[in-house]
Design an enzyme around this catalytic site. Structure first.
Site: not given
Ligand SMILES: C[S@@+](CC[C@H](N)C(=O)[O-])C[C@H]1O[C@@H](n2cnc3c(N)ncnc32)[C@H](O)[C@@H]1O
Length: 344
Positions: A250
């Protein structure tokens, strides 16, 4: 009986109340930041005494607490200046809840909304342009380490709060390797491992700077099956039998979400599945308060993402070679449904 004038006044009051939302949120933020609730743990206390202990202006702290009582946060006693705890203020003692509030109400979070009008007009969001930040939200989190930590603690707060019930909704039997994509501090995969002794390896996958920061966490009782792998899901993800991806898709528009799902499609071991833990809009009632409609706006403004309907999920996943096997719906909007997808 209410006259039509009375009812119009009530409606005007309702609108003004909504317009006051910023003031209310900021007041809650200050209460959480000052940890006022912890001073009422032992019973009634005067705001003026609390102010002395925490180094605040007595009169101003009293007025803040009096205003918060109008939202059931603290209860004002008959004796002037004295307050007790309420069900709502007790929750401010819960670290997870406090971390969510500190994330939601912090100053930079508000600043991300400064140009919301332009976003709605143009259909394109530049939330942190006024702070001179180029790149996406995750670049911003990396460039502002304090914000990044607040974000990760807030997300873990949400996750810790729902973890047990969300994991219990899914069936994790028969999967040797489970990888949580964008797992942040890794609390979700740890709960999956805790509830499922048959899993052999549980991987927390996130960006290199997040995994680097995670090394500084004081993790207790780490399961020997837990592993952390760093990388970008736009490039490649580790091979696994089951991927969980919670509150990540999302964050992204369809073009980016397709790239993430394609990386998973390429790496998935034979017979594998993906469990998507994100809202499905159709399960939400219209015309009444629901958290998902508001989350959708945050996604629109802060990360150019969106919440999706079942039809939109179907179109998205089928465009990269997946199909929806099942959607496990939940009653509580705080608990994301599970959309289970498999290769076509
Ligand atoms: C909204 S958070 C959700 C965290 C976790 N899944 C939760 O529900 O609490 C989105 C996560 O995606 C990671 N993220 C963003 N871009 C990324 C990428 N290119 N590759 C891997 N992870 C990524 C962020 O660092 C973050 O931890």
């Amino acid at each position: 009986m209410m006259s039509s004038k009375d009812s119009e006044f009530q409606t005007i009051n309702d609108l003004i109340d909504i317009a006051n939302g910023f003031t209310r949120a900021k007041s809650l933020h200050v209460a959480a930041e000052l940890d006022i609730a912890s001073h009422l743990k032992e019973g009634r206390k005067s705001a003026f005494d609390i102010a002395k202990t925490i180094g605040c202006n007595g009169e101003f702290l009293y007025r803040l607490m009096r205003a918060l009582t109008t939202m059931s946060i603290f209860h004002e006693e008959e004796e002037y200046g004295y307050f007790t705890q309420t069900e709502h203020s007790k929750l401010l003692l819960n670290e997870n809840v406090r971390n969510i509030i500190l994330l939601k109400c912090n100053f930079d979070h508000y600043r991300g909304w400064e140009n919301f009008l332009d976003t709605v007009k143009t259909g394109s969001a530049q939330p942190y342009a006024s702070l001179g930040i180029q790149g996406d939200y995750w670049d911003y989190m990396r460039e502002k380490p304090e914000e990044g930590l607040r974000f990760r603690k807030g997300m873990s707060g949400y996750t810790n709060y729902v973890n047990q019930r969300v994991v219990a909704t899914g069936d994790f039997k028969g999967f040797d390797t489970v990888c949580d994509i964008g797992g942040s501090q890794g609390v979700f995969i740890q709960e999956i491992l805790r509830q499922n002794p048959t899993i052999k390896t549980g991987i927390n996958f996130d960006l290199p700077y997040v995994c680097e920061k995670n090394k500084l966490l004081e993790r207790q009782n780490i399961d020997p099956r837990f592993k952390e792998v760093e990388g970008s899901f736009f490039e490649a993800v580790p091979p696994a039998n089951l991927y969980t991806i919670k509150r990540v898709l999302h964050d992204w528009n369809d073009e980016h979400s397709k790239k993430i799902l394609t990386s998973i499609h390429k790496a998935m071991l034979p017979g594998g599945k993906v469990y998507i833990f994100d809202a499905v809009l159709d399960t939400i009632n219209k015309n009444c308060y629901n958290i998902v409609a508001w989350m959708d706006l945050s996604m629109m403004q802060l990360v150019s993402g969106k919440e999706r309907s079942e039809r939109e999920w179907e179109a998205l996943v089928s465009s990269v070679g997946f199909k929806i096997e099942k959607v496990i719906k939940t009653q509580d909007p705080m608990l994301p449904p599970i959309t289970i997808i498999t290769k076509i």
